[in-house]
Write a protein that holds these residues in place. Structure first.
Motif, short mmCIF file in Angstrom:
data_model
loop_
_atom_site.label_atom_id
_atom_site.label_comp_id
_atom_site.label_asym_id
_atom_site.label_seq_id
_atom_site.Cartn_x
_atom_site.Cartn_y
_atom_site.Cartn_z
N GLY A 57 -56.09 -50.94 -26.04
CA GLY A 57 -55.79 -50.96 -27.46
C GLY A 57 -56.60 -49.97 -28.29
O GLY A 57 -56.36 -49.82 -29.48
N GLU A 58 -57.57 -49.28 -27.67
CA GLU A 58 -58.40 -48.30 -28.39
C GLU A 58 -57.67 -46.95 -28.43
O GLU A 58 -57.39 -46.37 -27.38
CB GLU A 58 -59.74 -48.14 -27.69
N PRO A 59 -57.37 -46.44 -29.62
CA PRO A 59 -56.70 -45.13 -29.71
C PRO A 59 -57.61 -44.03 -29.15
O PRO A 59 -58.81 -44.00 -29.42
CB PRO A 59 -56.48 -44.92 -31.21
N LEU A 60 -57.00 -43.15 -28.36
CA LEU A 60 -57.74 -42.06 -27.74
C LEU A 60 -57.13 -40.72 -28.14
O LEU A 60 -55.92 -40.60 -28.32
CB LEU A 60 -57.69 -42.17 -26.22
N GLN A 61 -57.98 -39.73 -28.23
CA GLN A 61 -57.53 -38.34 -28.35
C GLN A 61 -57.98 -37.68 -27.05
O GLN A 61 -59.16 -37.41 -26.85
CB GLN A 61 -58.16 -37.65 -29.56
N LEU A 62 -57.04 -37.48 -26.12
CA LEU A 62 -57.34 -36.87 -24.83
C LEU A 62 -57.41 -35.36 -24.98
O LEU A 62 -56.55 -34.75 -25.64
CB LEU A 62 -56.28 -37.24 -23.81
N VAL A 63 -58.42 -34.75 -24.36
CA VAL A 63 -58.61 -33.31 -24.46
C VAL A 63 -58.85 -32.76 -23.06
O VAL A 63 -59.74 -33.23 -22.35
CB VAL A 63 -59.81 -32.95 -25.36
N LEU A 64 -58.07 -31.76 -22.65
CA LEU A 64 -58.27 -31.08 -21.38
C LEU A 64 -59.14 -29.86 -21.62
O LEU A 64 -58.83 -29.02 -22.47
CB LEU A 64 -56.93 -30.65 -20.78
N ASP A 65 -60.24 -29.74 -20.86
CA ASP A 65 -61.15 -28.61 -20.95
C ASP A 65 -61.23 -27.95 -19.58
O ASP A 65 -61.82 -28.50 -18.66
CB ASP A 65 -62.52 -29.09 -21.42
N ASP A 66 -60.58 -26.79 -19.43
CA ASP A 66 -60.62 -26.03 -18.17
C ASP A 66 -61.90 -25.21 -18.12
O ASP A 66 -62.08 -24.29 -18.91
CB ASP A 66 -59.44 -25.05 -18.08
N LYS A 67 -62.80 -25.55 -17.21
CA LYS A 67 -64.03 -24.77 -17.06
C LYS A 67 -63.83 -23.64 -16.06
O LYS A 67 -64.32 -22.55 -16.26
CB LYS A 67 -65.19 -25.66 -16.61
N ASN A 68 -63.16 -23.90 -14.96
CA ASN A 68 -62.87 -22.89 -13.94
C ASN A 68 -61.41 -23.05 -13.53
O ASN A 68 -60.98 -24.14 -13.18
CB ASN A 68 -63.75 -23.08 -12.70
N GLY A 69 -60.67 -21.97 -13.57
CA GLY A 69 -59.29 -22.00 -13.13
C GLY A 69 -58.35 -22.59 -14.17
O GLY A 69 -58.76 -22.88 -15.30
#
Length: 121
Positions: A57-69
Motif C-alpha cells: 500500500g506504500e506508493p513508490l517511485q521506481l527509478v532505474l539507474d544504469d551504472k554499467n551497460g
C-alpha cells in the motif's frame, strides 16, 4: 491506387501508435507526491541489492539507474517495466509477497543471472 496505399499506410501508423501509447494499471508515469523513491541500480550483471523490501500500500517511485551497460527491469507478477527510454514509474504494491526482479534487456554473458527480489510486507 495511390489513395489506397495512403489509406493503408495511415491505418498501419495509427495501429503502431496506439500499441505504443498504452499505460499499465500497476505502473504509470504520473509521480505521486507521497511516493517513496526506490532506486534499482543496475551494473555488470547484477542489481545493487539482492532484496528490496517495501510495504504493501506504500506508493513508490521506481527509478532505474544504469551504472554499467544498458539494462531494463521487469517485476514479475506486476506490470512494472523500466527501460533506458522509461527509467521511472509510479507503483503501489497491493499484495504482500515476493516478486522476482529481472533484467529484461539482453545485456551480455551474465544476463541470465541478473535477478533480485521485491519483498512486499
Amino acid at each position: 491506387m495511390k489513395k489506397t496505399v495512403t489509406i493503408a499506410l495511415s491505418a498501419v501508423l495509427m495501429l503502431a501508435l496506439a500499441a505504443c501509447g498504452g499505460q499499465s494499471k500497476d505502473a504509470s508515469q504520473a509521480p505521486d507526491p507521497n511516493a517513496k523513491e526506490l532506486k534499482l541500480v543496475a551494473s555488470n550483471y547484477q542489481f545493487d541489492k539482492q532484496e528490496y523490501v517495501v510495504k504493501k500500500g506504500e506508493p513508490l517511485q521506481l527509478v532505474l539507474d544504469d551504472k554499467n551497460g544498458t539494462h531494463g527491469v521487469e517485476i514479475k507478477g506486476t506490470n512494472v517495466k523500466l527501460s533506458s527510454k522509461s527509467k521511472t514509474a509510479s507503483y503501489t504494491p497491493d499484495k504482500a509477497g515476493t516478486y522476482d526482479i529481472i533484467c529484461n534487456v539482453p545485456c551480455g554473458v551474465g544476463h541470465a543471472n541478473m535477478k533480485a527480489k521485491l519483498i512486499v510486507e
